[in-house]
Design a protein around this motif. Structure first.
Motif, PDB file in Angstrom:
ATOM      1  N   SER A   1       0.820  -1.222   0.000  1.00  0.00           N
ATOM      2  CA  SER A   1       0.000   0.000   0.000  1.00  0.00           C
ATOM      3  C   SER A   1       0.852   1.270   0.000  1.00  0.00           C
ATOM      4  O   SER A   1       0.441   2.290  -0.554  1.00  0.00           O
ATOM      5  CB  SER A   1      -0.957   0.004   1.188  1.00  0.00           C
ATOM      6  OG  SER A   1      -0.233  -0.018   2.409  1.00  0.00           O
ATOM      7  N   ASN A   2       2.048   1.228   0.590  1.00  0.00           N
ATOM      8  CA  ASN A   2       2.894   2.421   0.601  1.00  0.00           C
ATOM      9  C   ASN A   2       3.404   2.778  -0.791  1.00  0.00           C
ATOM     10  O   ASN A   2       3.620   3.955  -1.093  1.00  0.00           O
ATOM     11  CB  ASN A   2       4.061   2.250   1.569  1.00  0.00           C
ATOM     12  CG  ASN A   2       3.618   2.399   3.006  1.00  0.00           C
ATOM     13  OD1 ASN A   2       2.513   2.870   3.278  1.00  0.00           O
ATOM     14  ND2 ASN A   2       4.457   1.987   3.929  1.00  0.00           N
ATOM     15  N   PHE A   3       3.589   1.795  -1.648  1.00  0.00           N
ATOM     16  CA  PHE A   3       3.950   2.077  -3.036  1.00  0.00           C
ATOM     17  C   PHE A   3       2.807   2.849  -3.694  1.00  0.00           C
ATOM     18  O   PHE A   3       3.015   3.886  -4.335  1.00  0.00           O
ATOM     19  CB  PHE A   3       4.227   0.770  -3.783  1.00  0.00           C
ATOM     20  CG  PHE A   3       4.744   0.969  -5.191  1.00  0.00           C
ATOM     21  CD1 PHE A   3       6.099   1.052  -5.442  1.00  0.00           C
ATOM     22  CD2 PHE A   3       3.869   1.063  -6.268  1.00  0.00           C
ATOM     23  CE1 PHE A   3       6.586   1.221  -6.730  1.00  0.00           C
ATOM     24  CE2 PHE A   3       4.333   1.229  -7.561  1.00  0.00           C
ATOM     25  CZ  PHE A   3       5.703   1.315  -7.793  1.00  0.00           C
ATOM     26  N   THR A   4       1.603   2.356  -3.497  1.00  0.00           N
ATOM     27  CA  THR A   4       0.419   3.013  -4.068  1.00  0.00           C
ATOM     28  C   THR A   4       0.244   4.413  -3.514  1.00  0.00           C
ATOM     29  O   THR A   4      -0.062   5.349  -4.268  1.00  0.00           O
ATOM     30  CB  THR A   4      -0.844   2.169  -3.802  1.00  0.00           C
ATOM     31  OG1 THR A   4      -0.655   0.883  -4.409  1.00  0.00           O
ATOM     32  CG2 THR A   4      -2.084   2.827  -4.375  1.00  0.00           C
ATOM     33  N   HIS A   5       0.451   4.595  -2.210  1.00  0.00           N
ATOM     34  CA  HIS A   5       0.318   5.932  -1.615  1.00  0.00           C
ATOM     35  C   HIS A   5       1.322   6.913  -2.221  1.00  0.00           C
ATOM     36  O   HIS A   5       0.989   8.071  -2.495  1.00  0.00           O
ATOM     37  CB  HIS A   5       0.489   5.875  -0.101  1.00  0.00           C
ATOM     38  CG  HIS A   5      -0.618   5.184   0.620  1.00  0.00           C
ATOM     39  ND1 HIS A   5      -1.952   5.423   0.373  1.00  0.00           N
ATOM     40  CD2 HIS A   5      -0.590   4.245   1.590  1.00  0.00           C
ATOM     41  CE1 HIS A   5      -2.689   4.666   1.158  1.00  0.00           C
ATOM     42  NE2 HIS A   5      -1.884   3.932   1.906  1.00  0.00           N
ATOM     43  N   GLY A   6       2.555   6.449  -2.421  1.00  0.00           N
ATOM     44  CA  GLY A   6       3.576   7.306  -3.037  1.00  0.00           C
ATOM     45  C   GLY A   6       3.218   7.697  -4.454  1.00  0.00           C
ATOM     46  O   GLY A   6       3.363   8.856  -4.852  1.00  0.00           O
TER      47      GLY A   6
ATOM     48  N   GLU B   1       8.306  -0.472 -14.111  1.00  0.00           N
ATOM     49  CA  GLU B   1       7.516  -0.608 -15.337  1.00  0.00           C
ATOM     50  C   GLU B   1       6.014  -0.521 -15.062  1.00  0.00           C
ATOM     51  O   GLU B   1       5.218  -0.691 -15.984  1.00  0.00           O
ATOM     52  CB  GLU B   1       7.878  -1.910 -16.039  1.00  0.00           C
ATOM     53  CG  GLU B   1       9.298  -1.885 -16.572  1.00  0.00           C
ATOM     54  CD  GLU B   1       9.665  -3.125 -17.357  1.00  0.00           C
ATOM     55  OE1 GLU B   1       8.904  -4.105 -17.350  1.00  0.00           O
ATOM     56  OE2 GLU B   1      10.733  -3.098 -17.991  1.00  0.00           O
ATOM     57  N   ASP B   2       5.653  -0.236 -13.827  1.00  0.00           N
ATOM     58  CA  ASP B   2       4.243  -0.076 -13.471  1.00  0.00           C
ATOM     59  C   ASP B   2       3.633   0.990 -14.389  1.00  0.00           C
ATOM     60  O   ASP B   2       4.183   2.085 -14.514  1.00  0.00           O
ATOM     61  CB  ASP B   2       4.131   0.351 -12.007  1.00  0.00           C
ATOM     62  CG  ASP B   2       2.719   0.417 -11.506  1.00  0.00           C
ATOM     63  OD1 ASP B   2       1.941   1.240 -12.031  1.00  0.00           O
ATOM     64  OD2 ASP B   2       2.370  -0.341 -10.583  1.00  0.00           O
ATOM     65  N   PRO B   3       2.509   0.692 -15.018  1.00  0.00           N
ATOM     66  CA  PRO B   3       1.899   1.656 -15.946  1.00  0.00           C
ATOM     67  C   PRO B   3       1.583   3.006 -15.300  1.00  0.00           C
ATOM     68  O   PRO B   3       1.674   4.045 -15.960  1.00  0.00           O
ATOM     69  CB  PRO B   3       0.612   0.960 -16.398  1.00  0.00           C
ATOM     70  CG  PRO B   3       0.808  -0.481 -16.109  1.00  0.00           C
ATOM     71  CD  PRO B   3       1.774  -0.576 -14.970  1.00  0.00           C
ATOM     72  N   ARG B   4       1.266   2.996 -14.007  1.00  0.00           N
ATOM     73  CA  ARG B   4       0.970   4.268 -13.324  1.00  0.00           C
ATOM     74  C   ARG B   4       2.212   5.145 -13.279  1.00  0.00           C
ATOM     75  O   ARG B   4       2.140   6.352 -13.555  1.00  0.00           O
ATOM     76  CB  ARG B   4       0.458   4.012 -11.902  1.00  0.00           C
ATOM     77  CG  ARG B   4      -0.834   3.220 -11.840  1.00  0.00           C
ATOM     78  CD  ARG B   4      -1.168   2.807 -10.433  1.00  0.00           C
ATOM     79  NE  ARG B   4      -0.135   1.883  -9.935  1.00  0.00           N
ATOM     80  CZ  ARG B   4      -0.084   1.432  -8.696  1.00  0.00           C
ATOM     81  NH1 ARG B   4      -0.985   1.805  -7.803  1.00  0.00           N
ATOM     82  NH2 ARG B   4       0.870   0.594  -8.324  1.00  0.00           N
TER      83      ARG B   4
END
Length: 105
Positions: free
Chosen positions: A19-24, A51-54
Protein backbone atom coordinates in the motif's frame (compact mmCIF):
# COMPACT_ATOMS: atom_id res chain seq x y z
CA UNK A 1 -1.58 27.96 -0.34
CA UNK A 2 0.05 28.06 -3.75
CA UNK A 3 2.05 24.96 -4.61
CA UNK A 4 2.59 25.48 -8.34
CA UNK A 5 6.31 25.58 -9.03
CA UNK A 6 7.27 23.98 -5.72
CA UNK A 7 9.47 20.88 -5.70
CA UNK A 8 8.45 17.62 -4.03
CA UNK A 9 10.88 14.76 -3.48
CA UNK A 10 9.58 11.24 -2.93
CA UNK A 11 11.38 8.09 -1.91
CA UNK A 12 9.64 4.74 -2.26
CA UNK A 13 11.25 1.56 -0.96
CA UNK A 14 8.09 -0.57 -0.66
CA UNK A 15 7.30 -3.31 -3.15
CA UNK A 16 4.78 -2.53 -5.92
CA UNK A 17 2.07 -4.63 -4.24
CA UNK A 18 2.42 -2.78 -0.92
CA UNK A 19 0.00 0.00 0.00
CA UNK A 20 2.89 2.42 0.60
CA UNK A 21 3.95 2.08 -3.04
CA UNK A 22 0.42 3.01 -4.07
CA UNK A 23 0.32 5.93 -1.61
CA UNK A 24 3.58 7.31 -3.04
CA UNK A 25 2.31 7.02 -6.60
CA UNK A 26 -0.96 8.75 -5.68
CA UNK A 27 0.86 11.59 -3.94
CA UNK A 28 3.03 12.05 -7.02
CA UNK A 29 -0.07 12.08 -9.23
CA UNK A 30 -1.88 14.62 -7.06
CA UNK A 31 1.14 16.90 -6.80
CA UNK A 32 1.79 16.81 -10.56
CA UNK A 33 -1.85 17.70 -11.12
CA UNK A 34 -1.37 20.81 -9.00
CA UNK A 35 1.69 21.99 -10.91
CA UNK A 36 4.32 20.73 -8.49
CA UNK A 37 7.67 19.50 -9.84
CA UNK A 38 7.88 15.92 -8.57
CA UNK A 39 11.08 13.89 -8.20
CA UNK A 40 10.65 10.21 -7.34
CA UNK A 41 13.48 7.86 -6.34
CA UNK A 42 12.76 4.11 -6.20
CA UNK A 43 15.04 2.03 -4.02
CA UNK A 44 15.07 -1.52 -2.62
CA UNK A 45 11.89 -3.43 -3.53
CA UNK A 46 10.34 -0.42 -5.28
CA UNK A 47 12.64 -0.89 -8.27
CA UNK A 48 10.46 -3.87 -9.18
CA UNK A 49 7.69 -1.38 -9.94
CA UNK A 50 9.53 0.79 -12.45
CA UNK A 51 7.52 -0.61 -15.34
CA UNK A 52 4.24 -0.08 -13.47
CA UNK A 53 1.90 1.66 -15.95
CA UNK A 54 0.97 4.27 -13.32
CA UNK A 55 4.60 5.32 -12.89
CA UNK A 56 5.26 5.36 -16.61
CA UNK A 57 2.17 7.53 -17.21
CA UNK A 58 3.34 9.95 -14.51
CA UNK A 59 6.77 10.03 -16.12
CA UNK A 60 5.16 10.92 -19.45
CA UNK A 61 3.25 13.66 -17.59
CA UNK A 62 6.46 15.19 -16.21
CA UNK A 63 7.52 13.08 -13.23
CA UNK A 64 11.29 12.96 -12.82
CA UNK A 65 11.79 9.24 -12.15
CA UNK A 66 15.03 7.90 -10.69
CA UNK A 67 16.02 4.44 -9.49
CA UNK A 68 18.81 2.90 -7.48
CA UNK A 69 21.14 1.13 -9.91
CA UNK A 70 22.48 -1.12 -7.15
CA UNK A 71 18.98 -2.25 -6.11
CA UNK A 72 18.13 -3.06 -9.73
CA UNK A 73 21.38 -4.98 -10.18
CA UNK A 74 20.82 -7.00 -6.98
CA UNK A 75 17.39 -8.01 -8.27
CA UNK A 76 18.67 -8.83 -11.77
CA UNK A 77 16.45 -6.18 -13.32
CA UNK A 78 17.50 -4.75 -16.67
CA UNK A 79 18.27 -1.06 -16.80
CA UNK A 80 16.19 0.40 -19.57
CA UNK A 81 14.85 3.87 -20.20
CA UNK A 82 11.95 3.56 -17.74
CA UNK A 83 13.97 5.62 -15.20
CA UNK A 84 17.28 7.35 -14.71
CA UNK A 85 19.51 4.96 -12.78
CA UNK A 86 22.10 6.15 -10.33
CA UNK A 87 23.36 6.02 -6.78
CA UNK A 88 22.53 7.62 -3.49
CA UNK A 89 24.14 10.89 -4.52
CA UNK A 90 21.04 11.48 -6.67
CA UNK A 91 18.86 10.87 -3.63
CA UNK A 92 20.99 13.27 -1.58
CA UNK A 93 20.61 15.94 -4.25
CA UNK A 94 16.83 15.42 -4.26
CA UNK A 95 16.62 15.83 -0.49
CA UNK A 96 18.58 19.07 -0.51
CA UNK A 97 16.98 20.58 -3.62
CA UNK A 98 13.28 19.99 -2.93
CA UNK A 99 10.90 22.04 -0.82
CA UNK A 100 9.43 18.90 0.79
CA UNK A 101 10.64 15.33 0.96
CA UNK A 102 8.47 12.33 1.84
CA UNK A 103 9.45 8.68 2.23
CA UNK A 104 7.19 5.63 1.75
CA UNK A 105 8.83 2.55 3.28
Amino acid sequence: MLVRGKKLGLLISAAPGHSNFTHGVRLAETALGQGVDVYLYCIDEAVKGLEDPRLQKLKADGLKLFACAYAAQRRNLPRRDQATFGGLSILNDMITATDRFVSFN
